[in-house]
Design an enzyme around this catalytic site. Structure first.
Site, PDB file in Angstrom:
ATOM      1  N   SER A 135      42.301  24.210  50.900  1.00 26.22           N
ATOM      2  CA  SER A 135      42.543  22.944  50.208  1.00 26.22           C
ATOM      3  C   SER A 135      44.022  22.585  50.149  1.00 26.22           C
ATOM      4  CB  SER A 135      41.948  22.981  48.803  1.00 26.22           C
ATOM      5  OG  SER A 135      40.536  22.988  48.878  1.00 26.22           O
ATOM      6  N   ILE A 186      37.860  27.038  43.426  1.00 25.63           N
ATOM      7  CA  ILE A 186      37.097  27.593  42.307  1.00 25.63           C
ATOM      8  C   ILE A 186      38.042  28.360  41.383  1.00 25.63           C
ATOM      9  CG2 ILE A 186      35.225  29.165  41.652  1.00 25.63           C
ATOM     10  CD1 ILE A 186      33.894  28.468  44.348  1.00 25.63           C
ATOM     11  N   HIS A 189      46.790  30.601  39.941  1.00 21.38           N
ATOM     12  CA  HIS A 189      46.770  30.088  41.310  1.00 21.38           C
ATOM     13  C   HIS A 189      45.982  28.776  41.378  1.00 21.38           C
ATOM     14  CE1 HIS A 189      46.655  30.300  45.704  1.00 21.38           C
ATOM     15  NE2 HIS A 189      45.341  30.083  45.636  1.00 21.38           N
ATOM     16  N   ARG A 210      27.468  20.418  42.682  1.00 20.23           N
ATOM     17  CA  ARG A 210      28.181  19.186  42.988  1.00 20.23           C
ATOM     18  C   ARG A 210      28.327  18.955  44.492  1.00 20.23           C
ATOM     19  NH1 ARG A 210      29.043  21.305  38.374  1.00 20.23           N
ATOM     20  NH2 ARG A 210      29.632  20.083  36.549  1.00 20.23           N
TER      21      ARG A 210
END
Length: 158
Positions: A65, A91, A97, A136
């Protein structure tokens, strides 16, 4: 409204612009592949269902990401690309982090959108668990990929 109370695949499709001649770039994080692939499937399905041509949808993979911003910038600078959709999943873990990555990605994607005056869409999940992510990414809360695609389409009307 949090996605806990809203299905991410429920959205208004009134007044959507014609997108048959629009080119979309979809930047997909390889990290959390099970989630990001489900997001991509939702995204591309929604784009196609609303008139995008498959040959005008360009997919690019990035390692994680954090790299979505640079991937988006490389694509946004191309004049033929009308909108960029960034799909990822970070996650929550036991360290900070998560906070640093999420902040950097949100700011980076926003900066690219403003720099190139194009829709660059934040389709990044930031759940507390793998289960919440899957909820989701096509589960009980819909698919953030659907929502990201509709957001890109709507932003092209502005």
């Amino acid at each position: 409204m949090s996605s806990q109370h809203k299905n991410l695949s429920d959205f208004s499709t009134e007044s959507l612009p014609n997108i048959q001649d629009k080119h979309f770039a979809v930047v997909v994080s390889e990290w959390n592949t099970e989630v990001t692939e489900a997001l991509f499937q939702g995204c591309i399905g929604t784009l196609l269902a609303h008139g995008a041509k498959a040959e005008f949808i360009h997919r690019v993979q990035v390692p994680g990401s954090f790299e979505l911003s640079l991937g988006a910038q490389k694509l946004a600078q191309k004049s033929e690309i009308d909108a960029v959709i960034c799909l990822g999943c970070v996650i929550q873990g036991e360290t900070r982090h998560f906070d640093f990555i999420c902040d950097a990605v949100a700011k980076g994607i926003t900066d690219v959108s403003l720099k190139y005056d194009k829709p660059v869409i934040f389709g990044v999940l930031t759940p507390n668990s793998q289960e919440q992510a899957m909820d989701r990414a096509g589960g009980k809360h819909g698919n953030k990929g659907d929502e990201a695609a509709i957001t890109a389409i709507k932003m092209l009307a502005i």
